[in-house]
Design an enzyme around this catalytic site. Sequence first.
Site, PDB file in Angstrom:
ATOM      1  N   LYS A 177      -0.318  -8.086  -1.393  1.00  0.00           N
ATOM      2  CA  LYS A 177       0.765  -7.437  -1.608  1.00  0.00           C
ATOM      3  C   LYS A 177       1.018  -8.626  -2.509  1.00  0.00           C
ATOM      4  O   LYS A 177       2.610  -8.256  -3.084  1.00  0.00           O
ATOM      5  CB  LYS A 177       0.732  -5.997  -0.627  1.00  0.00           C
ATOM      6  CG  LYS A 177      -0.286  -5.263  -0.856  1.00  0.00           C
ATOM      7  CD  LYS A 177      -0.251  -4.466  -2.126  1.00  0.00           C
ATOM      8  CE  LYS A 177      -0.845  -2.907  -1.533  1.00  0.00           C
ATOM      9  NZ  LYS A 177      -0.446  -2.683  -2.155  1.00  0.00           N
TER      10      LYS A 177
HETATM   11  N1  PMP Z   1      -5.744  -1.766   1.105  1.00  0.00           N
HETATM   12  C1  PMP Z   1      -4.493  -2.439   2.298  1.00  0.00           C
HETATM   13  C2  PMP Z   1      -4.511  -2.744   3.492  1.00  0.00           C
HETATM   14  C3  PMP Z   1      -3.020  -1.534   1.368  1.00  0.00           C
HETATM   15  O1  PMP Z   1      -1.709  -2.220   2.298  1.00  0.00           O
HETATM   16  C4  PMP Z   1      -3.357  -1.575   0.440  1.00  0.00           C
HETATM   17  C5  PMP Z   1      -2.083  -1.097  -0.353  1.00  0.00           C
HETATM   18  N2  PMP Z   1      -1.776  -0.020   0.180  1.00  0.00           N
HETATM   19  C6  PMP Z   1      -4.413  -1.077  -0.365  1.00  0.00           C
HETATM   20  C7  PMP Z   1      -5.828  -1.914   0.351  1.00  0.00           C
HETATM   21  C8  PMP Z   1      -4.859  -0.595  -1.764  1.00  0.00           C
HETATM   22  O2  PMP Z   1      -4.414  -1.261  -2.914  1.00  0.00           O
HETATM   23  P1  PMP Z   1      -3.615  -0.897  -4.055  1.00  0.00           P
HETATM   24  O3  PMP Z   1      -2.237  -0.456  -4.041  1.00  0.00           O
HETATM   25  O4  PMP Z   1      -3.203  -1.841  -5.077  1.00  0.00           O
HETATM   26  O5  PMP Z   1      -4.430   0.040  -4.742  1.00  0.00           O
END
Ligand code: PMP
Length: 338
Positions: free
Chosen positions: A44
């Site tokens: 992120k």
């Molecule tokens: N895994 C974790 C630990 C996350 O924090 C997130 C984000 N919510 C995701 C997977 C999924 O990624 P994305 O939001 O890009 O779909």
Amino acid sequence: MDYVENILGTIGNTPLVKMNKLADDVPALVLAKYETFNPGNSAKDRMGLKMIEDAEADGRLKPGGTIIEGTSGNTGMGLALAAIIKGYKLICVLSDKQSNEKMDILRAVGAEVHVCPTDVAPEDPQSYYSTSKRLSQEIPNSWYVNQYDNPSNAQAHYESTGPEIWEQTKGKITHFIVGVGTGGTISGVGKYLKEQNPDVKIWGIDTYGSVFKKYHETGIFDQDEIYSYVTEGIGEDILPKNVDFDIIDGFTKVTDKDAAVYTRRLAKEEGMFLGNSAGAAIKGLKQIHKEVGFTEDDVVVILYHDHGSRYVGKFFNDNWMKEKGWLKEDGTYHPDDK
Ligand code: PMP
């Protein structure tokens, strides 16, 4: 001398690591895109920075402004690092199912944290979606990031994560597998990879209690599928604009228990101390293998989003696992698992 100007210069260029024991029933070469090497320990960081830069560029975010976001923690960390370096205030709104570690970590990097109940509908005024929106209306010179619908989220992965995976696999990748929450990772990486080679298959990991899989397969948004679940970071009770369902070839759903057990197995059997969505992703890979049958010519890249340290009070805590009924007194799991 070889150095970067500040911590933001260390975002991206994460390694690919071969999976050994946990994928030994899969004939393909399975490579993990290991995103915990980012400075905030998650994928992120990439989109946190990109969303801020794009908002600065078009004037949504102004000098001295306050950044507001509803975040399960990792996006908050990515935003926090960029906010510190660039001089903004950050408010993070979390739901109360998120781990205490995630909340403390955000406070450690200067964010103001608001906690909201999980078990309310998104449109309920107490929900973290509604609270984030309300705060952004009340606080002057503030900007609501909205990672769910903000196109800079997927764009960050289109510009950095996707090209890195393509170059690291020398264009040999055949399948990409990743947990889906906002959809930014799967949509950005998936779009880039399919532009290079339309035959690359893109698979999303979903969870029980979430709407993605059924919506992808039938076009039906089924309210009855929604219930609160334990797995963190993936699955949704809304359809974020960042999920590009057209570039996704399939979803598989992983249970809370399986995600938890495999999170622990990653640490013990691969030395990969990772977050809960990584456990869901590796278990999902095994399920997808049963469905599509990977061959030894396949190169499968699985992306691990975040670090195990955020989950020590939960999935890595034996008592917590026993309370959930997922860990037996003798230290073994469910009969199906080692
Ligand atoms: N895994 C974790 C630990 C996350 O924090 C997130 C984000 N919510 C995701 C997977 C999924 O990624 P994305 O939001 O890009 O779909």
